[in-house]
Design an enzyme around this catalytic site. Sequence first.
Site, PDB file in Angstrom:
ATOM      1  N   ASN A   1       0.794  -1.225   0.000  1.00  0.00           N
ATOM      2  CA  ASN A   1       0.000   0.000   0.000  1.00  0.00           C
ATOM      3  C   ASN A   1       0.829   1.280   0.000  1.00  0.00           C
ATOM      4  OD1 ASN A   1      -2.902  -0.441  -0.008  1.00  0.00           O
ATOM      5  ND2 ASN A   1      -2.507  -1.706   1.790  1.00  0.00           N
ATOM      6  N   LYS A   2       1.775   1.341   0.904  1.00  0.00           N
ATOM      7  CA  LYS A   2       2.524   2.581   1.064  1.00  0.00           C
ATOM      8  C   LYS A   2       3.398   2.871  -0.150  1.00  0.00           C
ATOM      9  CE  LYS A   2       6.090   5.222   2.352  1.00  0.00           C
ATOM     10  NZ  LYS A   2       7.416   5.297   1.705  1.00  0.00           N
ATOM     11  N   VAL A   3       4.144   1.858  -0.579  1.00  0.00           N
ATOM     12  CA  VAL A   3       5.021   2.025  -1.735  1.00  0.00           C
ATOM     13  C   VAL A   3       4.194   2.368  -2.970  1.00  0.00           C
ATOM     14  CG1 VAL A   3       6.566   0.788  -3.307  1.00  0.00           C
ATOM     15  CG2 VAL A   3       6.895   0.620  -0.837  1.00  0.00           C
TER      16      VAL A   3
ATOM     17  N   ASP B   1       1.339   3.917  -3.142  1.00  0.00           N
ATOM     18  CA  ASP B   1       0.873   5.303  -3.078  1.00  0.00           C
ATOM     19  C   ASP B   1       1.986   6.299  -3.392  1.00  0.00           C
ATOM     20  OD1 ASP B   1      -1.898   5.327  -2.724  1.00  0.00           O
ATOM     21  OD2 ASP B   1      -1.730   4.792  -0.616  1.00  0.00           O
ATOM     22  N   CYS B   2       3.207   5.985  -3.001  1.00  0.00           N
ATOM     23  CA  CYS B   2       4.331   6.854  -3.358  1.00  0.00           C
ATOM     24  C   CYS B   2       4.512   6.897  -4.868  1.00  0.00           C
ATOM     25  CB  CYS B   2       5.627   6.364  -2.701  1.00  0.00           C
ATOM     26  SG  CYS B   2       5.708   6.690  -0.945  1.00  0.00           S
TER      27      CYS B   2
END
Length: 280
Positions: free
Chosen positions: A198-200, A202-203
């Site tokens: 998720n985090k990667v 979104d980046c």
Amino acid sequence: MDENQSIDVENSINSGQVFLWKKHNHFWYGINGQDILKVDSLGDIKSYRNTRVDFFRKRDDMAEIIKSIAIDNETKNAVKKYPGLRLLDQDPFQCLISFIVSSNSNIQKIKNSLERISRKFGTRVKFESQEFFLFPKPEGLAKASINEITDCGVGYRAKYVKEAANMSFLKMIDFEYLKKSDYHDAKENICLVPGVGNKVADCILLFSLNKLESFPLDRWMIRILEKYYAGQFQITTKTITDRQYDALHEKIINHYGRYAGYAQQFLFKMERENYKKKWL
DNA sequence: CCAAGGCCTGAATG
DNA sequence: ACATTCAGGCCTT
């Protein structure tokens, strides 16, 4: 010029979005895929390939964006404290590899690894009588061995890097297509790459695929939300599941609106500066 | 579905 | 010195 449209080059580069940048004689030089960008203090760009990239997103109407996101004390403080902070519009493949490498790491180490990857697999060129290594193309990294990639200091992420490069080379991941897709479709697709959660994801969406509603939720942002928004977003657990991440993102969009990604960037920059964290 | 543990590496911490 | 922790998460069990 409207002061809202000014660009703070220094702080934009030093806000955790990019890693292969260095300052030399009042200019910033950065690797952006197969190009090198030379940037003056106003954000005007001279590029190695003479391409016209809107790297600092001058097309964004910052007056409107700031009006849209500065709706609470924290974002008001942040946009006031860092005028000219911009999201950057990066080369997607480099961005993908960069943030795969970033997971469970830190800025200094990420930078070091990416430099070694470029030096080993990228093309050496001269620009303004300086030596640079372009970022490798997908094919180059796809055909490298796991051991060669591991030697760049990326550890267990080496196999993710290789597979991500392969998927890009084979157009299983098609960045031009993803630029045209909506946020949810693009995210679903990019999350198929191993090492991309998720985090990667979104980046990558925010920094290279033009999805301004992306709001990367890393430990810093979670901490910021807990600290300043007193239960408003109801963060319950330390390790955040996919479901919780989606639910939280939904609340974030409802709060900050469609330019939430800019809110994230201002808040992240402010909090990291408060803790005197080092940048490039 | 969710929670817990492991993971390369190297700079920072004790 | 030297060991342990921690760092812009993700994957597997």
